[in-house]
Write an enzyme that holds these catalytic residues in place. Structure first.
Site, PDB file in Angstrom:
ATOM      1  N   GLY A 139       3.836  -6.161   2.779  1.00 50.07           N
ATOM      2  CA  GLY A 139       4.155  -6.876   2.475  1.00 50.07           C
ATOM      3  C   GLY A 139       4.256  -7.517   1.182  1.00 50.07           C
ATOM      4  N   MET A 178      -5.496  -3.473   2.282  1.00 50.73           N
ATOM      5  CA  MET A 178      -4.305  -3.644   2.915  1.00 50.73           C
ATOM      6  C   MET A 178      -4.445  -5.405   2.592  1.00 50.73           C
ATOM      7  SD  MET A 178      -3.420  -1.304   3.354  1.00 50.73           S
ATOM      8  CE  MET A 178      -2.139  -1.044   4.193  1.00 50.73           C
ATOM      9  N   HIS A 232       3.230   5.688  -4.827  1.00 48.90           N
ATOM     10  CA  HIS A 232       1.784   5.604  -3.111  1.00 48.90           C
ATOM     11  C   HIS A 232       2.831   6.804  -1.697  1.00 48.90           C
ATOM     12  CE1 HIS A 232      -0.884   3.623  -0.984  1.00 48.90           C
ATOM     13  NE2 HIS A 232      -0.084   3.414  -0.184  1.00 48.90           N
ATOM     14  N   SER A 264       6.114   3.554  -2.577  1.00 49.22           N
ATOM     15  CA  SER A 264       5.039   3.747  -1.207  1.00 49.22           C
ATOM     16  C   SER A 264       6.759   4.610  -0.799  1.00 49.22           C
ATOM     17  CB  SER A 264       4.913   2.504  -0.456  1.00 49.22           C
ATOM     18  OG  SER A 264       4.634   3.413   1.146  1.00 49.22           O
ATOM     19  N   ASP A 309      -0.984  -3.548  -0.851  1.00 54.04           N
ATOM     20  CA  ASP A 309      -1.009  -2.911  -0.358  1.00 54.04           C
ATOM     21  C   ASP A 309      -0.322  -3.646   1.091  1.00 54.04           C
ATOM     22  OD1 ASP A 309       0.959  -0.722   1.560  1.00 54.04           O
ATOM     23  OD2 ASP A 309      -0.752   1.380   1.298  1.00 54.04           O
ATOM     24  N   GLY A 365       6.566  -0.428  -0.626  1.00 52.86           N
ATOM     25  CA  GLY A 365       8.602   0.680   0.219  1.00 52.86           C
ATOM     26  C   GLY A 365       9.023   0.028  -0.102  1.00 52.86           C
ATOM     27  N   MET A 367      -4.293   7.460   6.498  1.00 58.62           N
ATOM     28  CA  MET A 367      -4.661   6.807   7.233  1.00 58.62           C
ATOM     29  C   MET A 367      -4.752   7.832   8.572  1.00 58.62           C
ATOM     30  SD  MET A 367      -1.591   4.335   6.371  1.00 58.62           S
ATOM     31  CE  MET A 367      -1.535   4.682   5.403  1.00 58.62           C
ATOM     32  N   ASP A 385       2.111   7.552   1.856  1.00 55.49           N
ATOM     33  CA  ASP A 385       1.032   7.380   3.616  1.00 55.49           C
ATOM     34  C   ASP A 385       1.272   8.527   4.521  1.00 55.49           C
ATOM     35  OD1 ASP A 385       1.063   4.119   2.927  1.00 55.49           O
ATOM     36  OD2 ASP A 385       2.658   4.666   2.565  1.00 55.49           O
ATOM     37  N   HIS A 420      -2.297   7.892  -0.084  1.00 59.83           N
ATOM     38  CA  HIS A 420      -3.540   6.975   1.050  1.00 59.83           C
ATOM     39  C   HIS A 420      -3.715   7.528   1.990  1.00 59.83           C
ATOM     40  CE1 HIS A 420      -3.000   2.733   3.335  1.00 59.83           C
ATOM     41  NE2 HIS A 420      -4.396   3.014   3.782  1.00 59.83           N
ATOM     42  N   MET A 436      -0.494   9.494   8.066  1.00 63.10           N
ATOM     43  CA  MET A 436      -0.874   9.021   9.244  1.00 63.10           C
ATOM     44  C   MET A 436      -0.717   9.525  10.501  1.00 63.10           C
ATOM     45  SD  MET A 436       2.010   5.700   9.535  1.00 63.10           S
ATOM     46  CE  MET A 436       1.914   4.321   7.905  1.00 63.10           C
ATOM     47  N   GLY A 458       0.194   1.502   9.071  1.00 63.91           N
ATOM     48  CA  GLY A 458       0.825   2.140  10.199  1.00 63.91           C
ATOM     49  C   GLY A 458       2.431   1.970   9.952  1.00 63.91           C
ATOM     50  N   PHE A 459       2.632   0.743   9.545  1.00 64.81           N
ATOM     51  CA  PHE A 459       4.348   0.369   9.045  1.00 64.81           C
ATOM     52  C   PHE A 459       4.471   0.364   8.170  1.00 64.81           C
ATOM     53  CE2 PHE A 459       2.675   0.721  13.549  1.00 64.81           C
ATOM     54  CZ  PHE A 459       3.545   1.435  13.897  1.00 64.81           C
ATOM     55  N   GLY A 460       5.405  -0.341   7.157  1.00 60.50           N
ATOM     56  CA  GLY A 460       6.619  -0.741   6.714  1.00 60.50           C
ATOM     57  C   GLY A 460       6.938  -1.808   6.884  1.00 60.50           C
ATOM     58  N   GLY A 461       7.356  -2.355   6.401  1.00 60.04           N
ATOM     59  CA  GLY A 461       8.261  -3.635   6.597  1.00 60.04           C
ATOM     60  C   GLY A 461       7.531  -4.141   7.099  1.00 60.04           C
TER      61      GLY A 461
END
Ligand code: DX5
Ligand code: ZN
Length: 218
Positions: free
Chosen positions: A177, A137, A33, A8, A175, A197, A68, A35, A66, A37, A142-145
């Protein structure tokens, strides 16, 4: 079962995207990938069409986009023209999901449907035979990590059984974690494609991380 990896780009170095994309090109990754948003459907804004177009010029891997965003049906042609190979929409954003899926396929892309963590797999029953891809999901988008939500495992098994029962050709992508502590389990539960990611781009050896995810538990 296929075992694919989709890095990602959200976690890449935006001051040097070319270097990170070349790493992906030379790696065992299968898709890239992206993202998208809008700050409305999800509480964050990432990047849009000009970045997808630029990435397309140098990526040798198919672009797995993807969305969003609300009202994704307005932008299907624009993302195709920018270089999307797969286009995935959130079920929660589509009033006429079947129409949107058919339009994505008519535009020559693979069509995916993604589910937020709280959205039940059962809502795919009437659409599953029309789609190429289910994106589960495993964090709130909305966020990585973020931390992997463990109940996603059961959703993957349910999706696998729905696909088998219906005879759908859809692949299962997961997708959020994902790292080396859960990759093997995810493949065992029926995942075809892992998106990652942080685990890839924040690693000292990103190509090695891609390889390790792909062969996790083997
Ligand atoms: C989250 C995005 C993910 C994100 C995953 O909304 O859909 O693709 O980049 O990031 P990690 O792998 O860091 O959880
Ligand atoms: Zn994503």
């Amino acid at each position: 079962m296929t075992r694919m990896i989709a890095p990602s780009l959200l976690a890449a170095d935006f001051t040097n995207l070319e270097q990170d994309i070349e790493m992906v090109n030379a790696s065992e990754a299968d898709w890239l990938h992206l993202d998208i948003m809008d700050g409305v459907f999800v509480p964050n804004i990432s990047f849009g069409l000009p970045v997808v177009r630029a990435v397309k010029k140098i990526s040798q891997k198919p672009l797995d986009v993807h969305l969003m965003i609300i009202e994704p049906e307005k932008y299907l042609g624009a993302f195709r023209d920018a270089g999307a190979d797969n286009l995935t929409v959130h079920l929660e954003t589509c009033r006429h999901l079947h129409r949107t899926i058919e339009e994505i396929k008519e535009l020559g892309m693979k069509a995916g449907v993604t589910l937020n963590p709280h959205t039940p797999v059962e809502l795919l029953v009437e659409i599953i035979t029309f789609i190429d891809l289910v994106l589960i999901m495993s964090v709130n988008p909305g966020f990585g990590g973020q931390k992997f939500i463990p109940t996603s495992m059961n959703k993957i098994r349910k999706t696998r059984s729905l696909i088998e029962k219906s005879g759908s050709p859809a692949l299962i992508e997961v997708d959020g974690g994902i790292d080396l502590s859960n990759a093997a389990m995810l493949f065992e539960a029926g995942t075809d494609i892992l998106v990652a990611g942080t685990t890839i781009f924040r690693s000292a050896d990103p190509a090695g991380a891609i390889r390790a995810l792909k062969h996790a538990g083997l």
